[in-house]
Structure formats: structure tokens, C-alpha cells
Design an enzyme around this catalytic site. Structure first.
Site, PDB file in Angstrom:
ATOM      1  N   LYS A 167       0.616  -0.995   0.281  1.00  0.00           N
ATOM      2  CA  LYS A 167      -0.269  -0.003  -0.362  1.00  0.00           C
ATOM      3  C   LYS A 167       0.616   0.918   0.126  1.00  0.00           C
ATOM      4  O   LYS A 167       1.728   1.512   0.500  1.00  0.00           O
ATOM      5  CB  LYS A 167      -0.659   0.155   1.368  1.00  0.00           C
ATOM      6  CG  LYS A 167      -1.801   1.136   1.265  1.00  0.00           C
ATOM      7  CD  LYS A 167      -3.211   0.373   0.166  1.00  0.00           C
ATOM      8  CE  LYS A 167      -4.421   0.443   0.465  1.00  0.00           C
ATOM      9  NZ  LYS A 167      -5.389   0.163  -0.185  1.00  0.00           N
ATOM     10  N   ASP A 176      -7.234   4.469  -4.726  1.00  0.00           N
ATOM     11  CA  ASP A 176      -7.656   4.573  -2.778  1.00  0.00           C
ATOM     12  C   ASP A 176      -8.294   5.143  -2.537  1.00  0.00           C
ATOM     13  O   ASP A 176      -8.550   6.346  -3.893  1.00  0.00           O
ATOM     14  CB  ASP A 176      -6.760   3.725  -1.660  1.00  0.00           C
ATOM     15  CG  ASP A 176      -7.611   3.526  -1.012  1.00  0.00           C
ATOM     16  OD1 ASP A 176      -8.069   2.038  -0.049  1.00  0.00           O
ATOM     17  OD2 ASP A 176      -7.597   4.392   0.437  1.00  0.00           O
TER      18      ASP A 176
HETATM   19  P1  NDP Z   1     -12.905   8.143  -2.103  1.00  0.00           P
HETATM   20  O1  NDP Z   1     -11.300   9.111  -2.474  1.00  0.00           O
HETATM   21  O2  NDP Z   1     -13.668   7.627  -3.498  1.00  0.00           O
HETATM   22  O3  NDP Z   1     -14.247   8.270  -1.559  1.00  0.00           O
HETATM   23  C1  NDP Z   1     -13.650   7.979  -0.340  1.00  0.00           C
HETATM   24  C2  NDP Z   1     -15.121   8.563   0.568  1.00  0.00           C
HETATM   25  O4  NDP Z   1     -15.125   8.532   2.332  1.00  0.00           O
HETATM   26  C3  NDP Z   1     -15.551  10.471   0.472  1.00  0.00           C
HETATM   27  O5  NDP Z   1     -16.768  10.342   0.667  1.00  0.00           O
HETATM   28  C4  NDP Z   1     -14.945  10.430   1.608  1.00  0.00           C
HETATM   29  O6  NDP Z   1     -15.751  11.643   2.350  1.00  0.00           O
HETATM   30  C5  NDP Z   1     -15.526   9.732   2.633  1.00  0.00           C
HETATM   31  N1  NDP Z   1     -14.164  10.244   3.703  1.00  0.00           N
HETATM   32  C6  NDP Z   1     -12.280  10.182   3.505  1.00  0.00           C
HETATM   33  N2  NDP Z   1     -12.045   9.591   5.203  1.00  0.00           N
HETATM   34  C7  NDP Z   1     -12.725  10.380   5.685  1.00  0.00           C
HETATM   35  C8  NDP Z   1     -12.595  10.361   7.325  1.00  0.00           C
HETATM   36  N3  NDP Z   1     -11.899  10.926   7.699  1.00  0.00           N
HETATM   37  N4  NDP Z   1     -14.025  10.649   7.507  1.00  0.00           N
HETATM   38  C9  NDP Z   1     -15.050  10.723   6.514  1.00  0.00           C
HETATM   39  N5  NDP Z   1     -15.273  10.415   5.793  1.00  0.00           N
HETATM   40  C10 NDP Z   1     -14.077  10.715   5.143  1.00  0.00           C
HETATM   41  O7  NDP Z   1     -12.309   6.360  -1.923  1.00  0.00           O
HETATM   42  P2  NDP Z   1     -13.203   4.953  -2.168  1.00  0.00           P
HETATM   43  O8  NDP Z   1     -13.947   4.949  -2.212  1.00  0.00           O
HETATM   44  O9  NDP Z   1     -12.211   4.122  -2.735  1.00  0.00           O
HETATM   45  O10 NDP Z   1     -12.689   4.300  -0.018  1.00  0.00           O
HETATM   46  C11 NDP Z   1     -13.705   4.445   0.699  1.00  0.00           C
HETATM   47  C12 NDP Z   1     -13.049   2.937   1.340  1.00  0.00           C
HETATM   48  O11 NDP Z   1     -12.517   1.989   0.495  1.00  0.00           O
HETATM   49  C13 NDP Z   1     -11.864   3.450   1.709  1.00  0.00           C
HETATM   50  O12 NDP Z   1     -11.786   2.923   3.503  1.00  0.00           O
HETATM   51  C14 NDP Z   1     -10.501   2.668   1.137  1.00  0.00           C
HETATM   52  O13 NDP Z   1      -9.723   1.679   1.870  1.00  0.00           O
HETATM   53  C15 NDP Z   1     -11.807   1.442   0.923  1.00  0.00           C
HETATM   54  N6  NDP Z   1     -11.731   0.613  -0.031  1.00  0.00           N
HETATM   55  C16 NDP Z   1     -10.973   1.262  -1.523  1.00  0.00           C
HETATM   56  C17 NDP Z   1     -11.112   0.260  -2.746  1.00  0.00           C
HETATM   57  C18 NDP Z   1     -11.383   0.822  -3.494  1.00  0.00           C
HETATM   58  O14 NDP Z   1     -10.788  -0.261  -5.339  1.00  0.00           O
HETATM   59  N7  NDP Z   1     -11.131   2.123  -4.156  1.00  0.00           N
HETATM   60  C19 NDP Z   1     -10.805  -1.232  -2.355  1.00  0.00           C
HETATM   61  C20 NDP Z   1     -11.137  -2.053  -0.806  1.00  0.00           C
HETATM   62  C21 NDP Z   1     -11.070  -0.616   0.035  1.00  0.00           C
HETATM   63  P3  NDP Z   1     -14.756  14.123   1.447  1.00  0.00           P
HETATM   64  O15 NDP Z   1     -14.485  13.794   0.229  1.00  0.00           O
HETATM   65  O16 NDP Z   1     -15.075  14.975   2.343  1.00  0.00           O
HETATM   66  O17 NDP Z   1     -13.465  13.312   2.392  1.00  0.00           O
HETATM   67  O1  2IT Z   2      -8.246  -1.444  -0.526  1.00  0.00           O
HETATM   68  C1  2IT Z   2      -8.297  -2.320  -1.161  1.00  0.00           C
HETATM   69  O2  2IT Z   2      -8.601  -3.354  -1.902  1.00  0.00           O
HETATM   70  C2  2IT Z   2      -7.856  -0.824  -2.548  1.00  0.00           C
HETATM   71  N1  2IT Z   2      -7.733   0.375  -2.257  1.00  0.00           N
HETATM   72  C3  2IT Z   2      -7.755  -1.763  -4.107  1.00  0.00           C
HETATM   73  C4  2IT Z   2      -6.156  -2.518  -4.406  1.00  0.00           C
HETATM   74  C5  2IT Z   2      -5.789  -2.229  -5.725  1.00  0.00           C
HETATM   75  O3  2IT Z   2      -4.980  -2.922  -6.151  1.00  0.00           O
HETATM   76  O4  2IT Z   2      -7.231  -2.953  -6.518  1.00  0.00           O
END
Ligand code: NDP
Ligand code: 2IT
Length: 449
Positions: A122, A162
């Protein structure tokens, strides 16, 4: 084992999130070590909790007003026993080494569960993309990659998105990598479709979270049809979680960002979700703007200093945390249970505190921990790597059906592993044990390296 946890805490006392992630896994795998004395002799816990490599670097870039800025960049290459390091990049002001280490550690077990050959890593930066112009984001990404490029490669380490890193950032990062290496390879996943991306990768994490939820419900002869669902976040994972819940007949009533949340009693339908996608992905606005289009909804600002999040205090059947770590504490978990929630499928990584997890387990609800439930994203990243190395692109239906099978397989693996250690229905123990055994056995096969 307590000594190992203490040693890890003493060595890096400020890495709280990493300690939290390690403690949960160590707690789960105790019976595995009891059954396999060789694991202790081989110090597998000490080895698996220490990254193979940590890279930290300066990221200087110039703001539009000419002011030079300096951020910190990270890549933690945690474990390569079963494949090249694989995992996302997070750009968020809260990023520090402890957070990247917790995410890399979780990624090792998650990737192991996907059935694909991917190790865990990561990275990220404390850069905040919010409020930055496209050109500022581009200059930052170029500077970030001008150091990262020497540590990654399609057979070495393959980053992805992420929090704060989506298609735009992946494009700028890829462009710089290609220029520096003079190579067009699948070194990043989450690429746009017309230059090497995979269909369904944007959807994959959210869809997978809901497929996993559907599998959990099926163990009780139920489906998502007619279920009321709370979703947090409004980014990539939250959007496609909502889309798949709608497809399967559920009703999503909440979405949030770091400023607050909206509650739409009537349910967020496809048209409203399209509005949110445009708002968040194109206009880069705030979730409070939902009320401009749908004034019947209720917006509640949430003070981050509050000791609970009112989003979790609504009558519902299912909850899908999809924002960030530790967004559900024991108070929130108690509210969820009191409001009738009996399924939690985690889109975010480690969104529930250990106390919240204990409440879910004690109350025997269907609780799918992130490293199992949100593995669909990295799984389709693995499928993107496969397509890139073959230089072909699978159709949407094929990728979606592979994703669905992988989520079913992860669900089955968790059930079986938990069952064989006397913890029927406990997906935390199942995911940790199954993920752990595969990686540890690969490490032992490969000797002391
Ligand atoms: P994005 O950046 O697309 O969206 C993040 C969302 O979460 C936004 O609405 C953001 O609000 C909110 N957020 C972020 N930090 C905080 C915080 N500290 N407190 C409150 N709200 C918060 O990210 P993703 O949707 O990709 O990721 C969301 C979660 O999913 C994370 O935990 C990530 O690790 C996990 N994840 C993502 C994957 C992927 O493929 N993208 C795969 C597996 C897990 P704001 O805009 O106000 O910051
Ligand atoms: O937390 C996760 O699994 C991700 N942000 C996606 C990682 C990836 O390599 O697609």
C-alpha cells in the site's frame, strides 16, 4: 503472542492503526499456531508483521500560485510470498506511515483470499486533492511518480487507487511512469478503458461488497430485496455499493462525506445516484448539495470531534460502511443493533473499531469484515493485470461473472476456515485464518528470505 504485540507496539508506539490491525489477526490465528508448532519456531508472526520494504520520499510540487509545496510519499511493500506486491495508493491529509502499514497488512490477507497471485502493499501521501486544480493534481502525481517509479513494475509492485486516487490520478501517474521507463506495461490498475483498464474495475469493490452481503443473507435463506440499507461515504466504493443494492431490490437511505450525511427516506434511486456520481466525480462537490436537487432529504452536518456518527442511528436492516477506518465505534455499533441492523458488510478497510466488532460478533449478526467483503476491487485489479499481460480485454459480463464467483469463493473459504476451527459463522476468524495459512505456507516453502 502478547509479547509479539507488545514488541510491535514498543517498536513503533505511534502506529495505532497498524497495532489494531495486527492485534485482530494475531488474536484470530492463535489456534492455528497451536496446531502448527513449526510456525512458532519459524517466527512467522514476527516475519509477517514486518514489511519486506518501506519506501518514504519527499514529493515537492508547485501550486498554481507559484508557491512550492512539499508532501511526503510512502510505499510499504509488506509481503510478496504469493505474488508481486499489490495494493492501492491513498492521497489524504491523514496519511502517515502507521496508516499505510495497517492498510498494507490488511491487503496481504485480502489478496490471499481472492484466489489470485498477489502479494500485499500500500502507498500514498498526505497530499489533499480536495480543492486543488487539475494541473496541481497532475504536477503532484508527476512528482510522486518521479520517485516511486524505481520501486514498482508489472512483476514487482502494482499500485492502484484508494481514497483520493481515482481514474484522473491513475492517468497522470501512469503517464509519468511510461515516460520515465519508456515502457507501456500494466504497472498500475484502475486505468481508463481505452488504454488498458478493465471493464467493471470502477464498479468492482462496491459490487463485490454487495455480492458478499447477498451470500451472507443466503445462509439465512434471505436476499437484499426490500432491505433498508445505510451506506456511508459517497466516493467510488459507496457509489457502486448503492448501485448494486438498487439492482438487487434494496433501498439505500444514506450517503455521506467528511462534512456530514444525507438521509433520504424515499430511497436513493438510479436517477438520484446519477446525480451523486456527477456531483462527486465531475463537479467534485459536497454531499450537502444533494438537497439542491432533492430538497425533501435531510442533511446533517457531523462534527468529527463527536464521539458517535448519527448516520448509524436510523432504522435499517443492513449497513455498508464505505468511507474510512474506525468510522463505527462501540456507540455506533450499539445504535445499529438497537435499530434492527443485522448485516454489516464492510466496503472500507477496518471501518469498525475492535469494540464495535466484538458487539457484532457477540450479537451473532452477519458481519463481513473488510478484508473479505471489499476484496472484489483488488480481485478485479488482478483480472486487469491478467488481461494486460495477455494484451486483450474481456467483456463486461465475463469480468462481472468472475468477480461474482470470486466473492462466492471468498465467502465459502471464510465459512469453511471458521468451521474447521470451531467458530461457525464468524467471518473475522474465517478470513484471518484462511488468508494467513496460505501466505505463511508460501513463506515457509520459500525459505528464510
Ligand atoms: P474515495 O476517495 O472515492 O471516497 C472516499 C469517501 O469517504 C468520500 O466520500 C470521503 O469524503 C469519505 N471519507 C474519506 N475520509 C474520511 C474521513 N476521515 N471521515 C469521513 N469521511 C471520509 O475513496 P474510496 O471510495 O475508494 O474508498 C473508501 C474506502 O474503501 C476506504 O476505506 C478504502 O480504503 C476502501 N477501499 C477502496 C477500494 C477501491 O477499490 N477504491 C477497494 C477496497 C477498499 P470527503 O470527500 O469529504 O473526504
Ligand atoms: O484496499 C484495496 O483493496 C484497494 N484500495 C484496491 C487495491 C487494488 O490494487 O486494486
Amino acid at each position: 503472542m502478547e509479547q509479539i504485540v507488545e514488541m510491535i507496539q514498543a517498536r513503533d508506539p505511534e502506529q495505532y492503526e497498524f497495532h489494531q490491525a495486527v492485534e485482530e489477526v494475531i488474536e484470530s490465528v492463535k489456534p492455528v499456531l497451536d496446531r502448527n508448532p513449526e510456525y512458532r519456531q519459524q517466527a512467522v508472526l514476527e516475519r509477517i508483521t514486518e514489511p519486506e520494504r518501506v519506501v518514504m520520499f519527499r514529493v515537492p510540487w508547485m501550486a498554481d500560485n507559484g508557491q512550492v509545496q512539499v508532501n511526503r510519499g510512502f510505499r510499504v511493500e509488506m509481503n510478496s510470498a504469493i505474488g508481486p506486491y499489490k495494493g492501492g495508493l491513498r492521497f489524504h491529509p491523514s496519511v502517515n506511515l502507521g496508516i499505510i502499514k495497517f492498510l498494507a497488512f490488511e491487503q496481504v490477507f485480502k489478496n490471499s483470499l481472492t484466489t489470485l497471485a498477489m502479494g500485499g502493499g500500500k502507498g500514498g501521501s498526505d497530499f489533499d486533492p480536495k480543492g486543488k486544480s487539475d494541473m496541481e493534481v497532475m504536477r503532484f502525481c508527476q512528482s510522486f511518480m518521479s520517485e516511486l517509479y524505481r520501486h514498482i513494475g508489472p512483476n514487482t509492485d502494482v499500485p492502484a487507487g484508494d481514497i483520493g486516487v481515482g481514474a484522473r490520478e491513475i492517468g497522470y501517474l501512469f503517464g509519468m511512469y511510461k515516460k520515465l521507463k519508456n515502457e507501456f506495461t500494466g504497472v498500475l490498475t484502475g486505468k481508463s478503458l481505452n488504454w488498458g483498464g478493465s471493464l467493471i474495475r470502477p464498479e468492482a469493490t462496491g459490487y463485490g461488497v454487495v455480492y458478499f452481503a447477498a451470500e451472507m443473507l443466503a445462509t439465512r435463506g434471505e436476499s437484499l430485496e426490500g432491505k433498508t440499507c445505510l451506506v456511508s461515504g459517497s466516493g467510488n466504493v459507496a457509489q457502486f455499493t448503492t448501485e448494486k443494492i438498487i439492482d438487487l431490490g434494496g433501498r439505500v437511505v444514506t450517503l455521506s462525506d467528511s462534512s456530514g450525511y444525507i438521509y433520504d427516506e424515499q430511497g436513493i434511486d438510479r436517477e438520484k445516484l446519477d446525480f451523486v456520481m456527477d456531483l462527486k466525480n465531475i463537479r467534485r462537490g459536497r454531499i450537502s448539495d444533494y438537497l439542491n436537487a432533492y430538497p425533501h432529504a435531510v442533511y446533517t452536518a457531523v462534527d468529527p470531534a463527536l464521539d458517535h456518527n448519527p448516520l448509524w442511528d436510523h432504522r435499517a436492516d443492513c449497513a455498508f460502511p464505505a468511507a474510512t477506518q474506525n468510522e463505527i465505534n462501540d456507540k455506533d455499533a450499539a445504535k445499529l443493533l438497537a435499530n434492527g441492523v443485522y448485516l454489516v458488510s464492510e466496503g472500507a478497510n477496518m471501518p469498525s473499531t475492535p469494540e464495535a466488532v466484538d458487539l457484532f460478533i457477540d450479537n451473532k449478526i452477519l458481519y463481513g469484515p473488510g478484508k473479505a467483503a471489499n476484496a472484489g476491487g483488488v480481485a478485479v485489479s488482478g483480472l486487469e493485470m491478467a488481461q494486460n499481460s495477455m494484451r486483450l480485454a474481456w467483456p463486461r459480463e465475463e469480468v462481472d461473472s468472475r468477480l461474482k464467483h470470486i466473492m462466492e469463493s471468498i465467502h465459502r473459504t471464510c465459512i469453511d476456515a471458521a468451521g474447521s476451527y470451531g467458530a461457525d459463522g464468524n467471518y473475522v476468524i474465517g478470513a484471518n485464518i484462511a488468508g494467513f495459512i496460505k501466505v505463511v505456507n508460501a513463506m515457509l516453502d520459500q525459505g528464510l528470505v
